[in-house]
Design an enzyme around this catalytic site. Structure first.
Site, short mmCIF file in Angstrom:
data_model
loop_
_atom_site.label_atom_id
_atom_site.label_comp_id
_atom_site.label_asym_id
_atom_site.label_seq_id
_atom_site.Cartn_x
_atom_site.Cartn_y
_atom_site.Cartn_z
N SER A 164 0.81 -1.22 0.00
CA SER A 164 0.00 0.00 0.00
C SER A 164 0.84 1.28 0.00
CB SER A 164 -0.92 0.01 1.22
OG SER A 164 -0.17 -0.17 2.40
N ASP B 25 -3.54 8.03 7.68
CA ASP B 25 -4.46 7.13 8.39
C ASP B 25 -3.64 6.39 9.46
OD1 ASP B 25 -3.11 5.07 7.07
OD2 ASP B 25 -4.75 4.65 5.67
N HIS C 56 -0.51 4.76 7.18
CA HIS C 56 0.21 5.34 6.04
C HIS C 56 0.55 6.80 6.23
CE1 HIS C 56 -2.34 1.97 4.55
NE2 HIS C 56 -1.17 1.62 4.04
#
Ligand SMILES: *[C@@H]1O[C@H](CO)[C@@H](O)[C@H](O)[C@H]1NC(C)=O
Ligand SMILES: *[C@@H]1O[C@H](CO)[C@@H](O)[C@H](O)[C@H]1NC(C)=O
Ligand SMILES: *[C@@H]1O[C@H](CO)[C@@H](O)[C@H](O)[C@H]1NC(C)=O
Ligand SMILES: *[C@@H]1O[C@H](CO)[C@@H](O)[C@H](O)[C@H]1NC(C)=O
Length: 360
Positions: free
Chosen positions: A40, A325, A328
């Site tokens: 991610s 978040d 990240h």
């Protein structure tokens, strides 16, 4: 000092051009092509149509990205997006899931949120594209490039000139080793054995990548796994990092750095590998001038999984937050750290050279 001044100069230019990539005029890029493998931290949309909970193609993700939510797990650009710009590419590298309308000769992004080096990593989140499958996807692209260029030999010669960026491994801890209720790895491996097994599996994937013609590699180490807001909330440490999780990142990174030495020795005739140390920036006020006041809480209100709650209003000033978040980093933090690994004076952060020298 000279290096520092240059860094801030580049940073100013990037801030100005951050949201206007399409209007910028660049010269020729420093490498003709860039292929991206990872999770991610680098995904740019590969999970959007997968049956997985590891998704980010909804607001407020992408709030600072020119085209809004794309499947990037941050508010704006990822670190590899910023590297792509620093290398002089006119466009971001398209995700493998949607290369339509793109020139695959410039590169493809195979990264998938949740992905790990190990195939079972993140299986509790549905289906994600592990490193081995990313390589399978790359072979599909290689054969398309061979068709375009007329032969596999020509494709390999062309692919020799590209840059290969590999940033993976966090999920093998966060969504595997740290969850013994779902995964057996912790029973099987000691921390040192686990890092060894991961780096060995990574190494064999890199050898396969070498077989497809890859010669210039950027290998990114793990960040401070125990300093994510999720780790801090989960362990109830009242805002401080979880040292016993960070230890794993240090063990893995030391092994990855040795792998870089081994591969540079083994392939000294034709290849170059570099290691980027993602823990070398610390977490806040690295120079007393960075302005990151909040490093242990996310900017967006989060839901149970640690991702942003859909459509909720994020923090007022995103440049003050390290984390977007619970897992990240913000674009601001990506900018701060990436510029330093692109053009670094320090062997502790990029070894044995920085990205700029790798592509020179
Ligand atoms: C695929 O990419 C093209 C060009 O980048 C974009 O216009 C299109 O909306 C994308 N399609 C999907 C399904 O994401
Ligand atoms: C938690 O941190 C806050 C702010 O740093 C401090 O005031 C408080 O005493 C801490 N609580 C505990 C239980 O350590
Ligand atoms: C990465 O940077 C940290 C902090 O400067 C340092 O302690 C660590 O040894 C470095 N890791 C490697 C593998 O060089
Ligand atoms: C946001 O935070 C940064 C870093 O602290 C600061 O330089 C900037 O002025 C702030 N912007 C606003 C609108 O408050």
């Amino acid at each position: 000092m000279a290096c520092e001044i240059k860094t801030w100069f580049v940073m100013t230019i990037l801030f100005l051009s951050a949201n206007y990539l399409q209007h910028c005029v660049y010269g020729k890029s420093q490498v003709p092509c860039l292929f991206i493998f990872g999770d991610s931290l680098s995904d740019s949309g590969n999970n959007n149509n997968l049956p997985t909970s590891a998704k980010s193609n909804y607001k407020p993700y992408g709030i600072d990205f020119p085209t809004g939510p794309t499947g990037r797990f941050t508010n704006g650009r990822t670190s590899i997006d910023i590297i792509t710009q620093l290398l002089g590419f006119k466009k971001f590298i398209p995700p493998f899931a949607n290369t339509s309308g793109s020139d695959i000769l410039k590169g493809v992004n195979y990264a998938s949120g949740g992905a790990g080096i190990r195939i079972e990593t993140s299986m509790t989140m549905g289906s994600v594209i592990s490193l081995g499958l990313q390589l399978t996807n790359h072979r599909v692209i290689v054969s398309q490039i061979a068709t375009k260029l007329g032969s596999l030999d020509k494709a390999q010669q062309y692919l020799n000139k590209c840059l290969y960026y590999v940033n993976i491994g966090s999920n093998d801890y966060i969504n595997n080793y740290f969850l013994p209720q779902f995964y057996p790895t912790r029973l099987i491996y000691s921390p040192k054995q686990y890092a060894e097994a991961l780096v060995e599996e990574l190494s064999s994937n890199l050898l396969s990548l070498h077989d497809t013609g890859a010669r210039k590699y950027v290998l990114v180490g793990l960040g401070l796994l125990g300093c994510t807001p999720n780790a801090i909330f989960t362990h109830g440490t009242n805002g401080s990092c979880v040292d016993e999780e960070n230890i794993h990142a240090f063990i893995f990174n030391a092994k990855l750095k040795s792998l870089v030495d081994n591969l540079n020795y083994k392939f000294s005739a034709d290849s170059k590998f570099i290691f980027i140390n993602s823990t070398s920036h610390g977490l806040q006020n690295a120079d007393g001038i960075s302005g990151f006041g909040v490093s242990n809480a996310p900017c967006c209100p989060s839901r149970l999984t640690g991702g942003c709650s859909p459509n909720e209003r994020p923090c007022y000033n995103r440049s003050e937050y390290v984390f977007w978040d619970e897992f990240h980093p913000t674009e601001a933090w990506n900018l701060f750290t990436t510029i330093r690994s692109y053009n670094s004076c320090n062997l502790v952060s990029t070894y044995p050279m920085d990205i700029k020298h790798l592509v020179d």
